[in-house]
Motif scaffolding. Structure first.
Motif, short mmCIF file in Angstrom:
data_model
loop_
_atom_site.label_atom_id
_atom_site.label_comp_id
_atom_site.label_asym_id
_atom_site.label_seq_id
_atom_site.Cartn_x
_atom_site.Cartn_y
_atom_site.Cartn_z
N THR A 80 24.39 44.65 36.15
CA THR A 80 24.39 44.04 37.48
C THR A 80 25.80 43.56 37.80
O THR A 80 26.38 42.77 37.05
CB THR A 80 23.40 42.87 37.55
OG1 THR A 80 22.09 43.36 37.23
CG2 THR A 80 23.38 42.25 38.94
N LEU A 81 26.37 44.06 38.90
CA LEU A 81 27.78 43.81 39.20
C LEU A 81 27.94 43.02 40.49
O LEU A 81 27.21 43.24 41.46
CB LEU A 81 28.54 45.13 39.34
CG LEU A 81 28.63 46.04 38.12
CD1 LEU A 81 29.41 47.29 38.50
CD2 LEU A 81 29.31 45.31 36.98
N ASP A 82 28.96 42.16 40.48
CA ASP A 82 29.48 41.55 41.71
C ASP A 82 30.78 42.30 42.00
O ASP A 82 31.80 42.07 41.35
CB ASP A 82 29.72 40.06 41.51
CG ASP A 82 30.24 39.39 42.78
OD1 ASP A 82 30.71 40.10 43.69
OD2 ASP A 82 30.18 38.15 42.87
N LEU A 83 30.76 43.21 42.96
CA LEU A 83 31.92 44.06 43.21
C LEU A 83 33.11 43.27 43.73
O LEU A 83 34.26 43.70 43.56
CB LEU A 83 31.55 45.17 44.21
CG LEU A 83 30.55 46.21 43.69
CD1 LEU A 83 30.33 47.29 44.73
CD2 LEU A 83 31.05 46.83 42.39
N ASN A 84 32.87 42.14 44.36
CA ASN A 84 34.00 41.29 44.78
C ASN A 84 34.81 40.84 43.57
O ASN A 84 36.05 40.89 43.57
CB ASN A 84 33.49 40.09 45.57
CG ASN A 84 33.16 40.44 47.01
OD1 ASN A 84 33.49 41.51 47.48
ND2 ASN A 84 32.51 39.52 47.71
N LYS A 85 34.11 40.39 42.54
CA LYS A 85 34.81 39.94 41.32
C LYS A 85 35.50 41.12 40.64
O LYS A 85 36.62 40.99 40.14
CB LYS A 85 33.82 39.28 40.37
CG LYS A 85 33.26 37.95 40.88
CD LYS A 85 32.32 37.34 39.85
CE LYS A 85 31.76 36.00 40.35
NZ LYS A 85 30.81 35.42 39.37
N LEU A 86 34.83 42.28 40.62
CA LEU A 86 35.41 43.45 39.96
C LEU A 86 36.69 43.88 40.66
O LEU A 86 37.71 44.14 40.01
CB LEU A 86 34.39 44.58 39.95
CG LEU A 86 34.77 45.86 39.19
CD1 LEU A 86 33.55 46.46 38.50
CD2 LEU A 86 35.38 46.89 40.13
N VAL A 87 36.68 43.94 42.02
CA VAL A 87 37.87 44.36 42.77
C VAL A 87 38.98 43.33 42.61
O VAL A 87 40.16 43.68 42.41
CB VAL A 87 37.52 44.58 44.25
CG1 VAL A 87 38.78 44.82 45.07
CG2 VAL A 87 36.57 45.75 44.40
N ALA A 88 38.61 42.05 42.68
CA ALA A 88 39.62 41.00 42.53
C ALA A 88 40.28 41.07 41.15
O ALA A 88 41.50 40.88 41.00
CB ALA A 88 38.99 39.62 42.74
N GLY A 89 39.46 41.38 40.13
CA GLY A 89 40.00 41.47 38.79
C GLY A 89 40.91 42.68 38.60
O GLY A 89 41.77 42.68 37.71
N MET A 90 40.77 43.71 39.42
CA MET A 90 41.60 44.91 39.31
C MET A 90 42.87 44.83 40.16
O MET A 90 43.72 45.73 40.09
CB MET A 90 40.81 46.14 39.78
CG MET A 90 39.64 46.54 38.91
SD MET A 90 38.87 48.05 39.56
CE MET A 90 40.19 49.23 39.34
N SER A 91 42.99 43.82 41.00
CA SER A 91 44.08 43.77 41.98
C SER A 91 45.44 43.94 41.35
O SER A 91 46.28 44.74 41.82
CB SER A 91 44.02 42.46 42.76
OG SER A 91 42.84 42.41 43.54
N GLU A 92 45.68 43.22 40.26
CA GLU A 92 47.01 43.28 39.64
C GLU A 92 47.28 44.67 39.08
O GLU A 92 48.39 45.23 39.24
CB GLU A 92 47.12 42.23 38.53
CG GLU A 92 48.51 42.10 37.94
CD GLU A 92 49.57 41.72 38.98
OE1 GLU A 92 50.73 42.17 38.85
OE2 GLU A 92 49.22 40.98 39.93
N LEU A 93 46.28 45.25 38.41
CA LEU A 93 46.43 46.60 37.88
C LEU A 93 46.71 47.60 39.00
O LEU A 93 47.58 48.47 38.87
CB LEU A 93 45.15 47.00 37.12
CG LEU A 93 45.04 48.48 36.71
CD1 LEU A 93 46.13 48.84 35.71
CD2 LEU A 93 43.65 48.76 36.12
#
Length: 614
Positions: A310-323
């Motif tokens: 179960t994913l929260d895509l907001n958190k996933l995208v925010a976590g990838m921002s720097e990469l």
């Protein structure tokens, strides 16, 4: 399907046209004949009613004359004034009946006869009045002597004779008219029967001709279907050939690295040289690249092992921002727009990250001179209409990830092949052609949907729809669905869309809501429509169109109709078009695909002058 496209001989339209024309002419003739007969019958009925009324009034007039004579005779015999009561007023009543009869007469000779009756009646009333006056003066013998001259009897007989003559004439005319009508009716029915038979013959002829061409059409359609099946099979084989050729090419390169490195290692070790680490590293790199290729092939074939969560895509995208910022480089401006209250989805987080990274790398490569990249999340609903247009996409609630760029864009042909394995427009060595096919395979394996919106020289938006999870911890809304706002037929909406299919659906949806809808396929044609229809209330236009785009159209349209509302639509996300300066930040916009409910609410919102963004 046109006959020409099937290589069929054109139907003998001349024969068909003549037959159909004759049939139509016969139909008109029959209808006209029936109308004429109905009029004749109506005229005959009117004549009958007129004659019957004349005869009834003649009978009444004669009765009045007889009542006057009876009263006169009773008075002369008894001298009792009561006998004069039937006589009083009969002259006036008799004259009134003759006046009414005169209005019913149409022939001049009948009017002459009526004048003769009136003259005789006047003489009769004069004779009656003379005898009554003599009696009242005491000259009873003189009065009786006048009666005994039989003048009154002769006058009465003459009146009866003339009335009987008029009756006989009317009866003869009616019999002649009825006989003519019967004969005409018989002829008409025979004509109708003949016409019906002729029409049936023509229908049979047309049916025979069309049956032959339908059989030819079915035969040619079957041949075309068979040819199309063979072409589809050839295309499948071509795709398989492209896939196997790409796999063979890449695996040969990787095996060349592995085999070459192992061969060098064997020779070095045979000489006693143990410094073979660089060759073992090269062999390992080749093997890892082969494993990555295998993983991508499994993703495309939807057979890779997934570990969904179960994913929260907001958190996933925010976590990838720097990469992502490091990956795309400094010359590309990146913006993330994360929706509030985003639903959860059930998917493999590693594959979701890999998909987003693939899309961002492709976007970067499409903007070699720099540009703008927008990553957006949103809740959305794909309705039954969208599902029917995209087979294999279930209707329902989805969580959207959209990646938009301002790069070179793709033509329709390239966009249609973008998800094919090993298909790439990049130079040799710059891409494997498996990035988008891997994204496609993963999304489909997860039960989602992926869609490309692209315009050459305007950029690309790729939308990934992942199903909303229905797990127990999800909060299910119990709010009743609001009633769909209906439109007002007095409100005129002009739809401008260069894609025929999209325009057709939009026009149908707005008309279904109750609005009056005009439409155009380009900016210039829309301006011509506005010039002819100054009462347009809302301009509903696509943003990206060949020639004149939606923003330029809106500028010119507002000059023609300053009070008109503007609603834009596009396949790009709202933040992408605003962030990239395509439209102003306060512009009203609804993003494709949209449901009819969303369109109804947005149109009502724009017409009401509200400023909330879609």
């Amino acid at each position: 399907m046109p006959y020409k496209s099937l290589n069929l001989p054109a139907p003998r339209r001349g024969i068909q046209s003549v037959l159909l024309g004759l049939g139509f002419a016969l139909l008109v003739l029959v209808v006209g004949a029936f109308a004429w007969l109905a009029k004749q019958q109506a005229d005959d009925n009117a004549d009958v009613r007129r004659v019957l009324e004349m005869q009834a009034r003649f009978t009444k007039a004669l009765s009045l004359l007889q009542d006057a004579e009876t009263g006169q005779r009773g008075y002369l015999l008894t001298g009792n004034p009561d006998y004069l009561k039937p006589y009083e007023g009969t002259a006036a009543a008799f004259d009134e009946e003759l006046t009414l009869i005169a209005k019913l007469i149409k022939r001049q000779e009948r009017a002459v006869q009526l004048a003769g009756i009136r003259s005789l009646a006047e003489k009769k009333f004069s004779e009656l009045q003379t005898t009554i006056d003599l009696f009242k003066k005491g000259e009873r013998e003189a009065a009786l002597a006048l009666v005994q001259t039989d003048l009154g009897k002769r006058l009465m007989d003459d009146v009866r004779e003339m009335i009987n003559q008029m009756h006989a004439f009317d009866d003869r005319i009616l019999k002649e008219r009825l006989a003519e009508t019967d004969e005409t009716t018989r002829k008409l029915w025979w004509g109708v029967l003949a016409s019906v038979l002729l029409v049936l013959v023509m229908i049979f002829a047309v049916f025979t001709i069309m049956s032959r061409y339908i059989r030819e059409l079915v035969s040619e359609t079957a041949k075309r279907a068979s040819a199309e099946t063979r072409i589809r099979q050839m295309q499948k084989m071509e795709a398989v050939g492209q896939l196997t050729g790409g796999i063979a090419h890449d695996f040969n390169n990787m095996l060349a690295i592995v085999i070459g490195s192992l061969s060098l290692m064997q020779k070095r070790l045979a000489r006693g040289d143990t410094d073979v680490s660089k060759y073992s590293d090269a062999a390992m790199e080749g093997a890892q690249r082969a494993a990555t290729l295998t993983s991508r092939l499994l993703a495309f074939s939807r057979q890779q092992p997934l570990q969904p969560a179960t994913l929260d895509l907001n958190k996933l995208v925010a976590g990838m921002s720097e990469l992502l910022r490091r990956t795309i480089g400094e010359n590309v401006q990146m913006e993330t727009v994360l929706a509030g209250g985003l639903w959860r989805t059930h998917a493999d987080p590693g594959e979701v990250e890999n998909a987003i990274l693939n899309l961002c790398v492709n976007a970067r490569d499409a903007m070699p001179g720099g540009g703008k990249l927008t990553i957006e999340t949103a809740n959305c609903y794909l309705d039954e209409a969208y599902s029917s247009e995209h087979p294999g996409v279930p209707a329902g609630q989805y969580v959207l990830i959209a990646v938009s760029d301002t790069g070179s864009g793709m033509s329709t042909d390239i966009a249609n092949r973008a998800f094919d394995p090993f298909f790439t427009t990049k130079p040799t060595g710059k891409g494997t052609g498996l990035g988008l096919s891997q994204v496609y395979g993963f999304v489909k394996q997860t039960g989602g949907h992926v869609k490309i919106y692209s315009e050459v020289d305007h950029g690309t938006t790729i939308k990934i729809y992942l199903p909303r999870t229905q797990r127990a911890e999800d909060i299910v809304s119990t709010q009743p669905k609001p009633a769909l706002p209906t439109g007002d037929p007095t409100v005129i909406i002009l739809v401008v869309e260069d894609e025929d299919r999209v325009r057709l659906v939009s026009v149908a949806a707005l008309r279904e809501l109750g609005y009056t809808v005009l439409h155009a396929d380009s900016g210039p044609s829309a301006l011509e429509v506005l010039k002819k229809n100054p009462g347009v209330n809302l301009l509903f236009t696509d943003i990206v169109m060949p020639g004149m785009n939606g923003r330029a159209l809106a500028t010119e349209a507002e000059k023609l109709n300053p009070g008109m509302r503007i609603l834009y639509t596009t396949g790009y996300t709202h933040n992408a078009v605003v962030h990239n300066g395509v439209v102003d930040s306060d512009a009203q916009l609804i993003v494709k695909p949209y449901t009819i409910d969303q369109l109804a609410l947005k149109v009502r919102e724009v017409l009401a002058g509200e400023s909330r963004r879609s």
